[in-house]
Design a protein around this motif. Structure first.
Motif, mmCIF file in Angstrom:
data_model
loop_
_atom_site.group_PDB
_atom_site.id
_atom_site.type_symbol
_atom_site.label_atom_id
_atom_site.label_comp_id
_atom_site.label_asym_id
_atom_site.label_seq_id
_atom_site.Cartn_x
_atom_site.Cartn_y
_atom_site.Cartn_z
ATOM 1 N N LEU A 117 0.825 -1.207 0.000
ATOM 2 C CA LEU A 117 0.000 0.000 0.000
ATOM 3 C C LEU A 117 0.861 1.260 0.000
ATOM 4 O O LEU A 117 0.549 2.226 -0.715
ATOM 5 C CB LEU A 117 -0.924 -0.002 1.216
ATOM 6 C CG LEU A 117 -1.821 1.224 1.401
ATOM 7 C CD1 LEU A 117 -2.761 1.389 0.209
ATOM 8 C CD2 LEU A 117 -2.610 1.119 2.701
ATOM 9 N N VAL A 118 1.932 1.254 0.764
ATOM 10 C CA VAL A 118 2.831 2.413 0.790
ATOM 11 C C VAL A 118 3.379 2.687 -0.607
ATOM 12 O O VAL A 118 3.433 3.835 -1.067
ATOM 13 C CB VAL A 118 3.976 2.183 1.798
ATOM 14 C CG1 VAL A 118 5.041 3.267 1.652
ATOM 15 C CG2 VAL A 118 3.439 2.159 3.226
ATOM 16 N N VAL A 119 3.779 1.626 -1.308
ATOM 17 C CA VAL A 119 4.314 1.789 -2.663
ATOM 18 C C VAL A 119 3.234 2.357 -3.588
ATOM 19 O O VAL A 119 3.501 3.263 -4.388
ATOM 20 C CB VAL A 119 4.849 0.450 -3.208
ATOM 21 C CG1 VAL A 119 5.350 0.627 -4.645
ATOM 22 C CG2 VAL A 119 5.967 -0.078 -2.322
ATOM 23 N N PHE A 120 2.013 1.856 -3.452
ATOM 24 C CA PHE A 120 0.940 2.356 -4.314
ATOM 25 C C PHE A 120 0.526 3.781 -3.962
ATOM 26 O O PHE A 120 0.039 4.525 -4.824
ATOM 27 C CB PHE A 120 -0.266 1.420 -4.273
ATOM 28 C CG PHE A 120 -0.195 0.292 -5.254
ATOM 29 C CD1 PHE A 120 0.181 0.525 -6.574
ATOM 30 C CD2 PHE A 120 -0.523 -1.004 -4.880
ATOM 31 C CE1 PHE A 120 0.256 -0.513 -7.497
ATOM 32 C CE2 PHE A 120 -0.467 -2.043 -5.789
ATOM 33 C CZ PHE A 120 -0.079 -1.801 -7.099
ATOM 34 N N VAL A 121 0.699 4.190 -2.722
ATOM 35 C CA VAL A 121 0.444 5.587 -2.368
ATOM 36 C C VAL A 121 1.450 6.492 -3.066
ATOM 37 O O VAL A 121 1.094 7.568 -3.577
ATOM 38 C CB VAL A 121 0.482 5.781 -0.843
ATOM 39 C CG1 VAL A 121 0.510 7.266 -0.481
ATOM 40 C CG2 VAL A 121 -0.727 5.114 -0.184
#
Length: 238
Positions: A117-121
């Motif tokens: 999720l952090v990467v996609f943010v």
């Protein structure tokens, strides 16, 4: 002396709870596979013509680029492969390996999905800032972020230790489904495989429509399903 009696868990109730958790895990993997289909469609149509999760396809594209002398395709597909590998390595460090006493949904799987999720943010921020003038360098950076995120997801699903269970590489799932149909296996055993394949195709269709007609919403197809899975899995007691 305390009169409190120890809690007795009936074997049948325990088995029903386990089946409920397994069905919930299957549903969450289906949601993640929808995300995968969306990411692959967005990558192929909007980010340079390579895939975010289908590394077999990217390796074919890399070979084609060598045979046809297309340096741009070689760079795109090669960077996607390298980014996916980095994501797999990072995810494996977070999630660890399957253990004999693992619950149905190990907590570390959710931690790995949080990393995804952090990467996609970051993907979301770059995507929205650079709209509507994405250039080739931004496309490549976004594809690499998406591939890295799905590499993390691949490692997360591996932690379950279930042969054939995947949300990113599904040729084996298709093969197993068709072999099961040919062998007249019970539909109950085939339906989970069919669900995953349908989720992949549905995600790809929705991802294509959004990438072509509503690009501002494309990151939502990657983040919303992932947030849903993290929220549900964090409350699973197994």
């Amino acid at each position: 002396m305390s009169s409190t009696a120890p809690r007795v868990i009936h074997p049948r109730a325990a088995a029903q709870d386990s089946q409920h958790l397994l069905r919930r895990r299957q549903a969450l993997v289906v949601v993640l596979t929808f995300l995968t289909g969306s990411a692959d469609a967005i990558g192929f149509l909007a980010l340079g013509g390579a895939f975010a999760s289908v590394m077999t396809g990217n390796m074919v594209l890399l070979g084609l680029s060598a045979g046809r002398g297309e340096a741009e395709l070689a760079l795109t597909s090669g960077c996607a492969i390298v980014s996916f590998i980095v994501g797999v390595l990072a995810g494996a460090r977070v999630v660890g390996s399957a253990q004999p006493d693992d619950p149905v949904w190990p907590r570390r799987v959710t931690w790995a999905l949080v990393l995804e999720l952090v990467v996609f943010v970051v993907f979301l921020v770059v995507w929205e800032i650079s709209l509507p003038t994405h250039d080739e360098h931004v496309h490549l950076a976004l594809l690499m972020l998406s591939a890295a995120a799905l590499g993390v997801q691949s490692s997360a699903i591996q932690r379950f230790g279930v042969p054939g269970l995947s949300s990113t590489y599904l040729t084996g799932t298709l093969t197993s489904l068709i072999a099961g149909v040919a062998a007249r296996s019970p539909w109950r055993s085939l339906w989970p495989k069919a669900q995953v394949l349908l989720a992949l195709m549905t995600g790809a269709a929705v991802g294509a429509l959004v990438a072509l007609h509503l690009p501002v919403l494309a990151p939502a197809l990657l983040i919303v399903p992932l947030v849903l899975v993290i929220a549900v899995s964090s409350r699973m007691r197994s």
